[in-house]
Scaffold this active site. Structure first.
Site, short mmCIF file in Angstrom:
data_model
loop_
_atom_site.label_atom_id
_atom_site.label_comp_id
_atom_site.label_asym_id
_atom_site.label_seq_id
_atom_site.Cartn_x
_atom_site.Cartn_y
_atom_site.Cartn_z
CD GLU A 32 -2.75 0.94 2.59
OE1 GLU A 32 -2.61 -0.01 3.37
OE2 GLU A 32 -3.48 1.91 2.80
NE ARG A 257 3.65 -7.63 11.02
CZ ARG A 257 3.38 -6.69 10.13
NH1 ARG A 257 2.42 -6.87 9.26
NH2 ARG A 257 4.06 -5.57 10.10
CE LYS A 267 3.26 0.13 4.57
NZ LYS A 267 2.40 0.02 3.42
P1 ATP Z 1 2.45 -1.76 7.63
O1 ATP Z 1 1.73 -2.10 8.89
O2 ATP Z 1 3.89 -1.47 7.83
O3 ATP Z 1 1.75 -0.71 6.82
P2 ATP Z 1 1.34 -3.60 5.83
O4 ATP Z 1 1.28 -5.08 5.91
O5 ATP Z 1 0.08 -2.85 5.99
O6 ATP Z 1 2.45 -3.11 6.81
P3 ATP Z 1 1.57 -3.38 3.03
O7 ATP Z 1 2.12 -2.28 2.22
O8 ATP Z 1 0.13 -3.63 2.97
O9 ATP Z 1 2.03 -3.12 4.50
O10 ATP Z 1 2.39 -4.73 2.77
C1 ATP Z 1 2.80 -5.21 1.51
C2 ATP Z 1 3.18 -6.65 1.66
O11 ATP Z 1 4.26 -6.77 2.57
C3 ATP Z 1 2.04 -7.46 2.24
O12 ATP Z 1 1.92 -8.67 1.51
C4 ATP Z 1 2.44 -7.69 3.66
O13 ATP Z 1 1.91 -8.88 4.14
C5 ATP Z 1 3.95 -7.70 3.58
N1 ATP Z 1 4.54 -7.29 4.85
C6 ATP Z 1 4.34 -6.14 5.52
N2 ATP Z 1 4.99 -6.13 6.70
C7 ATP Z 1 5.64 -7.31 6.78
C8 ATP Z 1 6.49 -7.91 7.76
N3 ATP Z 1 6.80 -7.29 8.89
N4 ATP Z 1 6.98 -9.15 7.50
C9 ATP Z 1 6.67 -9.78 6.36
N5 ATP Z 1 5.88 -9.28 5.40
C10 ATP Z 1 5.36 -8.06 5.60
MG MG Z 2 -1.54 -2.47 4.91
#
Ligand code: ATP
Ligand code: MG
Length: 548
Positions: A32, A257, A267
């Site tokens: 995202e 994760r 983020k």
């Molecule tokens: P954040 O909480 O940092 O915004 P998010 O999961 O909402 O993390 P996205 O941009 O939606 O962030 O994530 C893109 C991809 O990266 C998704 O498939 C998510 O599952 C993966 N991802 C995000 N954070 C992690 C993590 N800590 N470990 C492994 N994969 C991750």
């Molecule tokens: Mg997200």
């Protein structure tokens, strides 16, 4: 440690190929664009792109840009740059927003099939009637409204005739499902905001759940890999694929994760560090963002090595920061040019050296002649690090001490003669060098136990060092109520180092090791007159352990 441990997703794909159920996997990395990527994303990137590479499949980069309020072009550009820097190239670039029209048509289709309805209750009312884990929810009074009414209302939502919050589109599944995600989840909400790509075209936006699986299906994704918090969403993911005329049926698989001790990988929290001014930006070298790690001096190969080492499982766990640092060190060991720098200098006078400084040609890396060499100088006046001299040496101290001898790396063995003081403080160490002991040409038969680094005073140049410590004072800052309470006020200390001349030129691409100190990378703030080095990571100082 195994360099490439296998894991359940890799084994599954290998198996599917062997059984003839799959020719090659198609994966995607779906960020995202609401912030910069962090080390957790690196795990997902390495997994998705890595599997596609390994099995000759394809991996897409897809921006999950369904929430325009928080997204921006800056983030989109940064994400693309970070994925490339990690060494991956997407086979296709997509945006969930490319599918807005199709998703809208599919929403209409669900209404027509009696599988969705427009709910005009307030957000509060919807929340209040959702039920709990132990109690079922309550049906909305709009749940059984005629299909035609929902269609009309949905089209008014799209036309911008309703204010935010006036209505949402919900799937008609079951308010009694034990899985809360299936209790008539929201598919569309009204947001009168323009979109970075779609502009003013839309004022209703699909939710993550309604957009994600269908985007996967449109792109022909075979393996939709996501983190464990989406496990409970899988039945909904599958419900949409069953109800809608989608062109393919992807499968969702979850993995745990990456959580890294001593830092945050969210983020939202990283954004707070930037906006509240605790760091200088998303690419501050103290940040666990890809951009921060890059500026700090981590190599893409080091990060990929780390991701391989931690593997992929379904077991939630927290990885020690040392595992990341260890991988980076292991990678930089063969990559970095090695030079000499003294951070806390003490003057050494070589009393029997009468000539001009002697030029020494020293290779940048003992095992990599292709890195070339540089000239450093030996002369009458040198600097060594204050910690390499002990007036009253403890047992097993093999560096310089009164009456003792030590090898100056790439130079000569020197013998301590005298210690000069000014106002009671040590000012100068007087030594004599042994001309028969020049490194590489030593025929003296002398052996000393310690070797230390040094610089020649006349040719040495000062550089700025940004010396980093942990950004947080606790191992689990994510749990802190307010980040402000766990910020380490000393996470950045400015220092000066005296370096041999070869380390005083701007070379933003190179990786460096200051012998016996640590790995460093030049910061983009460097100018020709003032080179700035970021501490990447300290050395596991085997030498100190053995000899102190
Ligand atoms: P954040 O909480 O940092 O915004 P998010 O999961 O909402 O993390 P996205 O941009 O939606 O962030 O994530 C893109 C991809 O990266 C998704 O498939 C998510 O599952 C993966 N991802 C995000 N954070 C992690 C993590 N800590 N470990 C492994 N994969 C991750
Ligand atoms: Mg997200």
């Amino acid at each position: 440690m195994l360099e490439k441990p296998t894991h359940f997703i890799r084994s599954k794909i290998a198996d599917q190929i062997k059984q003839g159920q799959l020719s090659a996997p198609v994966t995607r990395f779906p960020p995202e664009p609401n912030g910069y990527l962090h080390i957790g994303h690196a795990k997902s990137i390495c997994l998705n792109f890595g599997l596609a590479e390994e099995f000759s499949g394809r991996c897409h980069l897809r921006f999950d840009d369904t929430n325009p309020a928080k997204e921006s072009q800056e983030y989109i550009d940064a994400i693309e740059a970070d994925v490339r820097w990690l060494g991956f190239q997407w086979d296709a670039l997509h945006h969930a927003s490319d599918y807005f029209e199709t998703l809208y048509q599919w929403a209409v289709y669900l209404i027509e099939q009696g599988d969705a309805y427009v709910d005009e209750q307030s957000a509060d009312a919807i929340r209040a009637t959702r039920g709990t884990l132990t109690e079922p929810g309550v049906d909305s009074p709009y749940r059984d409204r005629p299909v035609a009414e929902s269609l009309a209302c949905f089209s008014r939502m799209r036309a911008g005739e309703l204010p935010e919050g006036a209505a949402v589109l919900r799937a008609k599944i079951s308010m009694a499902s034990p899985n809360l995600n299936l209790r008539d989840p929201v598919l569309y909400r009204i947001k009168h905001v323009s979109h970075p790509r779609a502009g003013e075209a839309w004022c209703i936006y699909p939710t993550y759940d309604f957009a994600h699986g269908q985007s996967d299906a449109i792109e022909g994704i075979t393996h939709s890999l996501c983190t464990l918090e989406f496990e409970d969403h899988r039945p909904l993911y599958e419900w949409f694929l069953k109800k809608l005329p989608v062109p393919s049926k992807p499968k969702q698989t979850e993995f745990s994760r990456l959580e890294l001790e001593g830092t945050v990988t969210s983020k939202r929290k990283l954004n707070a560090l930037v906006t509240e001014g605790y760091v200088r930006g998303w690419d501050d070298p103290r940040m666990p963002t890809i951009a921060g790690l890059r500026r700090r001096g981590y190599s893409p190969e080091g990060i990929r090595l780390f991701c391989e080492r931690i593997g992929v499982t379904r077991k939630p766990n927290t990885i020690e920061y040392q595992i990341l640092e260890g991988a980076v060190r292991d990678d930089l060991e063969g990559r970095a040019r090695k030079g000499m720098a003294v951070l806390d200098p003490i003057r050494v006078l070589v009393e029997n050296w009468q000539e001009a400084p002697l030029a020494l040609d020293i290779p940048w890396h003992p095992k990599h002649p292709e890195y070339g060499s540089r000239t450093a100088y030996f002369g009458r006046e040198l600097w060594i690090d204050r910690s390499d001299f002990e007036e009253d040496p403890p047992e097993g101290f093999f560096r310089l001490s009164p009456g003792g001898s030590v090898r100056l790396k790439y130079g000569f063995i020197v013998d301590h003669v005298d210690t000069l003081r000014v106002d009671g403080k040590i000012d100068t160490l007087v030594v004599r060098y042994d001309p028969d002991t020049r490194s590489g040409q030593d025929h003296s038969g002398r052996k000393v136990k310690g070797t230390i680094h040094w610089v020649e005073a006349e040719t040495a140049k000062p550089v700025d060092i940004r010396w980093y410590g942990p950004l947080f004072t606790v191992p689990d800052p994510a749990r802190a109520e307010a980040l402000a309470t766990v910020i380490n006020p000393d996470s950045l200390v400015m220092r000066t180092a005296w370096v041999e001349p070869g380390l005083a030129h701007i070379d933003p691409e190179a990786y460096w090791q200051f012998e016996r100190v640590g790995f460093f990378k030049q910061d983009p703030d460097s100018t020709a007159d003032a080179v700035v080095y970021n501490l990447t990571v300290g050395l596991k100082d085997q030498w100190a352990k053995k000899q102190n």
